[in-house]
Design a protein around this motif. Structure first.
Motif: not given
Length: 120
Positions: A62-75
């Motif tokens: 999740i940390s790497m996902l958010m680094e790559a895409e930011g909060v737009d990757a959530l949920p």
């Protein structure tokens, strides 16, 4: 092994995001689905970035996902430690599939109340 589902919400105003004048129906559905599953004993948890950032940092994917895409990757949804969905909440059929249950377990039974006004 018991299936564990973790849902990483974006920053929401409250734990469920179901508040304020313009409630997103998808948040209402997700809150209801999670509550239904938890009440039936399934291991399903939601995290809210605004209220509990620790799980976002501790989960490397999740940390790497958010680094790559930011909060737009959530949920983002994690099943047994693996990211299985990003950008949208899981559907009822996806939750049922991951938990290996019938989708009917996610249906909320509607009850009716019969009132005889003549007897009052």
């Amino acid at each position: 092994m018991k299936t564990k589902i973790e849902i990483f919400d974006p920053a929401l105003c409250c734990p469920t995001g179901v508040c304020g004048p313009d409630v997103d129906p998808e948040l209402t559905r997700m809150a209801r689905d999670v509550a239904t599953l938890v009440n039936k004993g399934y291991d399903v948890v939601r995290y809210n970035l605004a209220q509990n950032a620790e799980p976002y940092v501790l989960n490397t994917d999740i940390s790497m996902l958010m680094e790559a895409e930011g909060v737009d990757a959530l949920p983002a949804t994690v099943v047994n430690g693996k990211i299985v969905k990003t950008h949208k909440y899981p559907s009822k059929s996806e939750l049922a599939k991951w938990l290996e249950i019938d989708i009917s377990e996610l249906e909320v039974k509607k009850s009716t109340l019969n009132i005889d006004l003549k007897s009052i």
